[in-house]
Write a protein that holds these residues in place. Structure first.
Motif, PDB file in Angstrom:
ATOM      1  N   HIS A 170       3.097  -2.635   5.915  1.00  0.00           N
ATOM      2  CA  HIS A 170       1.756  -2.505   5.321  1.00  0.00           C
ATOM      3  C   HIS A 170       1.697  -3.242   3.990  1.00  0.00           C
ATOM      4  N   TYR A 198       0.883  -6.878   1.973  1.00  0.00           N
ATOM      5  CA  TYR A 198       0.067  -8.072   2.268  1.00  0.00           C
ATOM      6  C   TYR A 198       0.079  -9.006   1.063  1.00  0.00           C
ATOM      7  N   TYR A 216      -1.539   2.745  -8.211  1.00  0.00           N
ATOM      8  CA  TYR A 216      -2.532   3.759  -7.838  1.00  0.00           C
ATOM      9  C   TYR A 216      -1.873   4.840  -6.990  1.00  0.00           C
ATOM     10  N   SER A 217      -2.528   5.988  -6.979  1.00  0.00           N
ATOM     11  CA  SER A 217      -1.981   7.096  -6.187  1.00  0.00           C
ATOM     12  C   SER A 217      -2.336   6.813  -4.727  1.00  0.00           C
ATOM     13  N   THR A 218      -1.451   7.261  -3.820  1.00  0.00           N
ATOM     14  CA  THR A 218      -1.675   6.886  -2.420  1.00  0.00           C
ATOM     15  C   THR A 218      -1.982   8.105  -1.557  1.00  0.00           C
ATOM     16  N   LYS A 267     -14.093   2.796  -6.829  1.00  0.00           N
ATOM     17  CA  LYS A 267     -13.797   4.140  -7.334  1.00  0.00           C
ATOM     18  C   LYS A 267     -12.525   4.041  -8.145  1.00  0.00           C
ATOM     19  N   VAL A 268     -12.620   4.223  -9.408  1.00  0.00           N
ATOM     20  CA  VAL A 268     -11.478   3.870 -10.244  1.00  0.00           C
ATOM     21  C   VAL A 268     -10.751   5.107 -10.729  1.00  0.00           C
ATOM     22  N   ALA A 269     -11.461   6.103 -11.237  1.00  0.00           N
ATOM     23  CA  ALA A 269     -10.721   7.210 -11.848  1.00  0.00           C
ATOM     24  C   ALA A 269     -11.257   8.514 -11.307  1.00  0.00           C
ATOM     25  N   LYS A 270     -10.383   9.489 -11.274  1.00  0.00           N
ATOM     26  CA  LYS A 270     -10.828  10.836 -10.895  1.00  0.00           C
ATOM     27  C   LYS A 270     -11.811  11.288 -11.967  1.00  0.00           C
ATOM     28  N   GLU A 287     -11.718   1.809  -1.635  1.00  0.00           N
ATOM     29  CA  GLU A 287     -11.724   1.624  -3.092  1.00  0.00           C
ATOM     30  C   GLU A 287     -11.894   0.172  -3.510  1.00  0.00           C
ATOM     31  N   ARG A 290      -3.919   2.723   7.607  1.00  0.00           N
ATOM     32  CA  ARG A 290      -3.978   3.228   6.244  1.00  0.00           C
ATOM     33  C   ARG A 290      -5.386   3.055   5.660  1.00  0.00           C
ATOM     34  N   LYS A 313      -4.957  10.969  -0.331  1.00  0.00           N
ATOM     35  CA  LYS A 313      -6.133  10.762   0.509  1.00  0.00           C
ATOM     36  C   LYS A 313      -6.988   9.644  -0.062  1.00  0.00           C
ATOM     37  N   GLN A 314      -7.051   9.630  -1.392  1.00  0.00           N
ATOM     38  CA  GLN A 314      -7.904   8.646  -2.068  1.00  0.00           C
ATOM     39  C   GLN A 314      -7.024   7.842  -3.014  1.00  0.00           C
ATOM     40  N   ARG A 315      -7.331   6.561  -3.152  1.00  0.00           N
ATOM     41  CA  ARG A 315      -6.514   5.725  -4.043  1.00  0.00           C
ATOM     42  C   ARG A 315      -7.138   5.773  -5.438  1.00  0.00           C
ATOM     43  N   ASP A 316      -6.480   6.457  -6.386  1.00  0.00           N
ATOM     44  CA  ASP A 316      -6.984   6.486  -7.766  1.00  0.00           C
ATOM     45  C   ASP A 316      -6.036   5.669  -8.627  1.00  0.00           C
ATOM     46  N   ILE A 317      -6.621   4.925  -9.566  1.00  0.00           N
ATOM     47  CA  ILE A 317      -5.783   4.092 -10.427  1.00  0.00           C
ATOM     48  C   ILE A 317      -5.108   4.960 -11.480  1.00  0.00           C
ATOM     49  N   TYR A 327      -7.580   0.248   5.736  1.00  0.00           N
ATOM     50  CA  TYR A 327      -8.200  -0.982   5.221  1.00  0.00           C
ATOM     51  C   TYR A 327      -8.295  -2.033   6.332  1.00  0.00           C
ATOM     52  N   ASP A 330       0.798  -1.229   0.000  1.00  0.00           N
ATOM     53  CA  ASP A 330       0.000   0.000   0.000  1.00  0.00           C
ATOM     54  C   ASP A 330       0.829   1.276   0.000  1.00  0.00           C
TER      55      ASP A 330
END
Lengths: 146, 197
Positions: B179, B181, A56-58, B193-196, B164, B134, A60-64, B136, A27
């Motif tokens: 962290h 796994y 993915y970006s790490t 939630k995949v893309a901005k 996500e 983190r 605040k939010q994980r975006d691919i 999860y 992560d």
């Protein structure tokens, strides 16, 4: 943003469903590697490969950012199938760049080169050949396609 | 008058003697306790107990430290220590894990567990939930934690949840410090939630 095209309904905000034998997640580095008979589906596109790594970006939010498929890669979207040794899937741009003897088939037509970029929201692929490399395309007149 | 005095003297001397006797007895007892129990660490004390003895303790609060820093902390409502088996059966378990800077990195909750103080291992059973700072979670029926390896592992089915991604699989290795796994089999993941936009 959903774009319908002659080809299919590729919508990069749709969820990705993945099955595989194993998963290794790191992560802090923003990486999840699925390995062993991997099948990843998003919208009407399906990627088959030995290994698929999601970057993915790490924040605040994980975006691919990227999905990298390696080993016996096959991407199926409607009538179009792309194969190669490696495929990098740029999620935000809804495009896939294939290398490793890539080939794209659509019905009886096919193109081959050193690198093929497939635009998932458009009926368009860009085939490039390296210096001295050859691009090979086979198109059948409309009448003969069926 | 004289007679009273002598009777009084006898009484006083008897009382003194009794008092003296009690003082001597308690100091002897004190010495015995000091000699026998002062040098012994709790574990040795327990080892000294006969094999068929179980100890039931209410409210366990156990902290594992290394180089003066907390590594993990365990709270349990009650515990049965079995001298024969050499571990403690604990109930309503809550563990907190700390990294090398002493920062909290994850927690673990379960219905019951086993605390092996010698090997510094814990087995957690029954609605086990691991939560990473983190964001999860891992859910399983049972998990093992090893301080030596700093790993949480299981071969049971697991479920993983984050904002996500939702995932199921079989078997888990979770490196508490990094962290990182591994899900060891039958992975099915859904990345929402995949893309901005």
């Amino acid at each position: 943003e959903e774009k319908s095209s002659a080809l299919g309904n590729f919508d990069n905000s749709q969820p990705i469903e993945i099955t595989s034998d194993r998963l290794e997640g790191d992560d802090p580095s923003g990486r999840a590697k699925f390995s062993g008979t991997v099948v990843a589906k998003q919208g009407d596109a399906t990627i088959y490969a030995d290994e698929v790594t999601i970057h993915y970006s790490t924040g605040k939010q994980r975006d691919i950012d990227q999905v990298v498929a390696v080993g016996n890669v096959r991407i199926v979207q409607g009538e179009r199938t792309a194969t190669g040794g490696k495929a990098v899937f740029f999620n935000r741009e809804s495009k896939v760049v294939l290398t490793g003897s890539p080939k794209v088939h659509q019905g009886k037509d096919s193109v081959q080169g050193d690198e093929i970029t497939v635009f998932l929201n458009e009926e368009r692929s860009v085939v490039t050949g390296k210096e001295g490399g050859r691009v090979n395309a086979v198109f059948h007149p409309q009448g003969e396609k069926k | 008058m004289l007679y009273c005095l002598s009777v009084m003297k006898i009484k006083i001397s008897a009382r003194n003697l009794l008092g003296l006797f009690i003082a001597v007895l308690s100091s002897v007892l004190l010495v015995i306790v000091l000699v026998n129990y002062r040098e012994r660490a709790p574990e040795e004390l327990i080892e000294a107990l006969p094999q068929n003895v179980d100890i039931v303790v209410k409210g366990i609060d156990y902290t594992e430290t290394r180089d003066g820093l907390r590594r993990w902390h365990l709270l349990a409502d009650s515990a049965d220590y079995s001298v024969k088996d050499g571990f403690t059966l604990i109930r309503d378990v809550f563990m907190t894990f700390f990294d090398e800077q002493g920062e909290q990195i994850a927690t673990l909750k379960s219905q019951t567990g086993e605390l092996h103080t010698e090997s510094k291992e814990v087995t957690a059973r029954g609605e086990v939930v691991v939560e990473s700072v983190r964001g999860y979670f891992f859910y399983s029926d049972y998990l093992d934690f090893s301080e030596a390896a700093r790993l949480i592992t299981t071969d049971a089915p697991i479920r993983m949840l984050s904002d996500e991604m939702e995932l199921t699989g079989t078997g888990l290795k979770f490196d508490v410090d990094k962290h990182a796994y591994q899900v060891l089999g039958q992975v099915k993941a859904r990345i929402q939630k995949v893309a901005k936009p």
